[in-house]
Scaffold this motif. Structure first.
Motif, PDB file in Angstrom:
ATOM      1  N   GLY A   1      -8.800 -34.806 -87.668  1.00  0.00           N
ATOM      2  CA  GLY A   1      -9.285 -35.899 -86.838  1.00  0.00           C
ATOM      3  C   GLY A   1      -9.952 -36.989 -87.639  1.00  0.00           C
TER       4      GLY A   1
ATOM      5  N   TYR B   1      -8.842 -34.858 -83.267  1.00  0.00           N
ATOM      6  CA  TYR B   1     -10.213 -35.378 -83.155  1.00  0.00           C
ATOM      7  C   TYR B   1     -10.732 -35.188 -81.734  1.00  0.00           C
ATOM      8  CZ  TYR B   1     -14.195 -38.508 -83.877  1.00  0.00           C
ATOM      9  OH  TYR B   1     -15.462 -39.033 -83.976  1.00  0.00           O
ATOM     10  N   LEU B   2      -9.847 -35.404 -80.747  1.00  0.00           N
ATOM     11  CA  LEU B   2     -10.200 -35.153 -79.348  1.00  0.00           C
ATOM     12  C   LEU B   2     -10.650 -33.705 -79.169  1.00  0.00           C
ATOM     13  CD1 LEU B   2     -10.081 -35.469 -76.201  1.00  0.00           C
ATOM     14  CD2 LEU B   2      -7.630 -35.050 -76.387  1.00  0.00           C
TER      15      LEU B   2
ATOM     16  N   TRP C   1     -11.723 -31.600 -81.433  1.00  0.00           N
ATOM     17  CA  TRP C   1     -12.949 -31.351 -82.183  1.00  0.00           C
ATOM     18  C   TRP C   1     -14.173 -31.863 -81.432  1.00  0.00           C
ATOM     19  CZ3 TRP C   1     -16.514 -29.478 -85.041  1.00  0.00           C
ATOM     20  CH2 TRP C   1     -17.542 -30.275 -85.549  1.00  0.00           C
ATOM     21  N   ARG C   2     -14.136 -33.117 -80.961  1.00  0.00           N
ATOM     22  CA  ARG C   2     -15.311 -33.714 -80.334  1.00  0.00           C
ATOM     23  C   ARG C   2     -15.626 -33.053 -78.987  1.00  0.00           C
ATOM     24  NH1 ARG C   2     -18.737 -36.330 -83.495  1.00  0.00           N
ATOM     25  NH2 ARG C   2     -19.207 -38.063 -82.095  1.00  0.00           N
ATOM     26  N   VAL C   3     -14.594 -32.759 -78.210  1.00  0.00           N
ATOM     27  CA  VAL C   3     -14.831 -32.116 -76.920  1.00  0.00           C
ATOM     28  C   VAL C   3     -15.388 -30.707 -77.132  1.00  0.00           C
ATOM     29  CG1 VAL C   3     -13.737 -31.210 -74.840  1.00  0.00           C
ATOM     30  CG2 VAL C   3     -13.138 -33.495 -75.659  1.00  0.00           C
TER      31      VAL C   3
ATOM     32  N   GLN D   1     -20.343 -37.206 -77.736  1.00  0.00           N
ATOM     33  CA  GLN D   1     -19.271 -36.562 -78.502  1.00  0.00           C
ATOM     34  C   GLN D   1     -18.008 -36.416 -77.653  1.00  0.00           C
ATOM     35  OE1 GLN D   1     -21.361 -32.950 -79.596  1.00  0.00           O
ATOM     36  NE2 GLN D   1     -21.652 -33.653 -81.698  1.00  0.00           N
TER      37      GLN D   1
ATOM     38  N   THR E   1     -16.401 -39.997 -76.997  1.00  0.00           N
ATOM     39  CA  THR E   1     -15.661 -40.546 -78.141  1.00  0.00           C
ATOM     40  C   THR E   1     -14.385 -39.751 -78.394  1.00  0.00           C
ATOM     41  OG1 THR E   1     -17.006 -39.212 -79.680  1.00  0.00           O
ATOM     42  CG2 THR E   1     -17.724 -41.480 -79.272  1.00  0.00           C
ATOM     43  N   GLY E   2     -14.439 -38.447 -78.127  1.00  0.00           N
ATOM     44  CA  GLY E   2     -13.228 -37.641 -78.263  1.00  0.00           C
ATOM     45  C   GLY E   2     -12.154 -38.091 -77.295  1.00  0.00           C
TER      46      GLY E   2
ATOM     47  N   HIS F   1     -10.628 -41.476 -78.400  1.00  0.00           N
ATOM     48  CA  HIS F   1      -9.689 -41.342 -79.515  1.00  0.00           C
ATOM     49  C   HIS F   1      -8.437 -40.560 -79.116  1.00  0.00           C
ATOM     50  CE1 HIS F   1     -13.100 -42.744 -81.905  1.00  0.00           C
ATOM     51  NE2 HIS F   1     -12.198 -43.054 -82.819  1.00  0.00           N
TER      52      HIS F   1
END
Length: 271
Positions: free
Chosen positions: A16, A71-72, A74-76, A99, A102-103, A106
């Protein structure tokens, strides 16, 4: 989470951040080029469209799109499972919601990148203006756009503060490389925060005037710098700063310290 899950999530995180790094390398490089040539600075959409026309551009877009979906994830996951020990107090919950948000943003960009790779179509125009117009056509649309502008402004201020204060150093491992590259990370975060604030300003003005044509994305924010006094120098500086932000993302990919599955004795740049 099991050790195997931790390892898998770590690689998802790296994919990500790496994808974000590639995107801002392209945007920053094109902005730097535009500062010295008679070309327009590009935002995310145009920069990725330009990439598609290059040799191996389509495979690169697929890799970036998949990376942004990573990245989605990871952030979620970070927000839901609190792998970074943000906590459950109001401050921690806001950070975790940030977080997840932003996930999701992206992830949406990742889907559009994959669509571009598959179709090869660039719809043209300003995508920021397009979705602003759609939002404004909804009930309470101006207020929704204004709220988005405030969120972006807050994010911009946060990124700039994060860079200026060195707050980011607490989650980067201390190595000879990260110590040497640290000033670049600071500049990158501050410049990125300023650019986000400029985008927020254009959205806020569009909401105030009820005119979606006033809304602009990152490309328009970069282009506005060029129209100012010493504009080429400002645009060149912004381009270098965005490349610095790209470097920050690459460093995050390789050296981010995650409390729930990093060595508790690891030293950070804050130590």
């Amino acid at each position: 989470m099991s050790e195997k899950t931790h390892v898998g999530l770590k690689w998802v995180m790296r994919a990500g951040y790496g994808s974000r790094g590639v995107i801002y390398t392209i945007i920053g490089g094109l902005a730097l080029l535009a500062a010295f040539k008679s070309t327009q600075a590009s935002g995310t959409k145009d920069a990725l469209a330009a990439l598609r026309d290059e040799p191996y551009g389509v495979p690169a877009l697929f890799a970036i799109g998949i990376g942004l979906l990573a990245y989605l994830v990871w952030r979620v996951t970070a927000g839901v499972k609190d792998v970074e020990d943000q906590g459950t107090d109001p401050k921690g919950l806001i950070a975790r919601i940030g977080q997840i948000t932003t996930g999701l943003i992206h992830g949406g960009i990742g889907v559009s990148v994959l669509a571009l790779a598959l179709s090869g179509k660039n719809s043209g125009g300003d995508s920021t203006e397009d979705w602003t117009q759609k939002l404004m056509s909804m009930p309470m649309g101006r207020y929704i756009v204004a709220a988005i502008a405030l969120i972006l402004l807050g994010a911009g201020v946060y990124y700039a503060y994060k860079g200026w204060s060195g707050k980011y150093k607490g989650h980067l491992a201390r190595t000879q490389f990260t110590e040497s590259i640290d000033p670049v990370l600071t500049i990158g975060l501050v410049v990125y925060g300023i650019m986000m604030a400029l985008v927020a300003g254009s959205l806020g003005y569009a909401a105030l005037t009820a005119n979606p044509e006033q809304a602009g994305g990152l490309g328009e924010a970069l282009q506005s710098l060029r129209g100012m006094a010493f504009g080429r120098f400002l645009l060149g500086g912004a381009g270098l700063g965005l490349i610095g932000f790209a470097v920050y993302n690459f460093v995050e990919a390789g050296y981010r310290v995650v409390p729930k599955f990093s060595d508790p004795d690891i030293r950070t740049l804050m130590d």
